[in-house]
Design an enzyme around this catalytic site. Structure first.
Site, short mmCIF file in Angstrom:
data_model
loop_
_atom_site.label_atom_id
_atom_site.label_comp_id
_atom_site.label_asym_id
_atom_site.label_seq_id
_atom_site.Cartn_x
_atom_site.Cartn_y
_atom_site.Cartn_z
N GLU A 28 36.66 44.92 47.29
CA GLU A 28 38.07 45.05 47.63
C GLU A 28 38.52 46.51 47.52
O GLU A 28 39.28 47.00 48.37
CB GLU A 28 38.94 44.16 46.73
CG GLU A 28 38.78 42.68 47.05
CD GLU A 28 39.70 41.81 46.24
OE1 GLU A 28 40.74 41.39 46.79
OE2 GLU A 28 39.39 41.57 45.06
N GLU A 48 34.53 34.98 45.30
CA GLU A 48 35.45 34.31 44.38
C GLU A 48 35.57 32.81 44.62
O GLU A 48 35.73 32.03 43.69
CB GLU A 48 36.84 34.97 44.46
CG GLU A 48 36.90 36.37 43.89
CD GLU A 48 36.51 37.49 44.84
OE1 GLU A 48 36.75 38.67 44.52
OE2 GLU A 48 35.96 37.20 45.94
#
Length: 172
Positions: A28, A48
């Site tokens: 990210e 995730e």
């Protein structure tokens, strides 16, 4: 999550160097950078979902904007690892290199090219591109036009134009 977006908010160009694995929040952070250079054997992922969570720092939306809905769902909804080559083909990685030495050389090359350019024009262009991505086409064109007009009166533009006419490198 606000700190993970810092590279995007930084007025200067930000280069991410990727080796081995860039998963979760590390990927990210890289996605928030302007340039992503990676060694060919690097893998990237937003895994995730495999632990009952979703990316929380803008990763899924950045993948969506850079690679499109079909690819974003394929990568993020499955928590799938991408090879650097696949991520490059999808537009998520700027450039691939063979090894760590080549990565450092590539970073130095990008930095040298960027440092030779007008800091004011670069920061303006980064802002126009980042804001224009979410704007309507018309608003984006207007944003670019206003930024263009502002730069026309800048010292950097005067120096750049003069250097062009003098057939020399500009001194910003």
């Amino acid at each position: 999550s606000t700190n993970i977006g810092a590279p995007e908010r930084c007025p200067k160009p930000v280069i991410a160097a990727l080796e081995k694995y860039a998963f979760g929040v590390g990927w990210e952070l890289a996605l928030a950078c302007d340039f992503r250079l990676a060694v060919r054997d690097t893998q990237v992922a937003l895994p995730e979902i495999t632990i009952g969570e979703i990316p929380g720092s803008g990763g899924s939306l950045r993948v969506l904007r850079m690679a499109g809905m079909t690819r974003a769902k394929d990568m993020v909804m499955l928590g799938r690892r991408l090879t650097a080559s696949e991520a490059h083909q999808w537009g998520l990685i700027t450039e691939l290199v063979e090894d760590s030495a080549a990565l450092q050389k590539a970073i130095d090359g990008y930095a040298a090219k960027l440092n030779a350019l007008s800091p004011l024009a670069l920061s303006t262009l980064k802002r126009v591109l980042n804001q224009g991505e979410d704007a309507s086409r018309e608003a984006g064109f207007e944003l670019e036009g206003h930024a263009y007009e502002k730069l026309r009166d800048s010292e950097d533009y005067k120096e750049g134009a003069q250097a062009f006419f003098d057939k020399r490198k500009p001194n910003y």
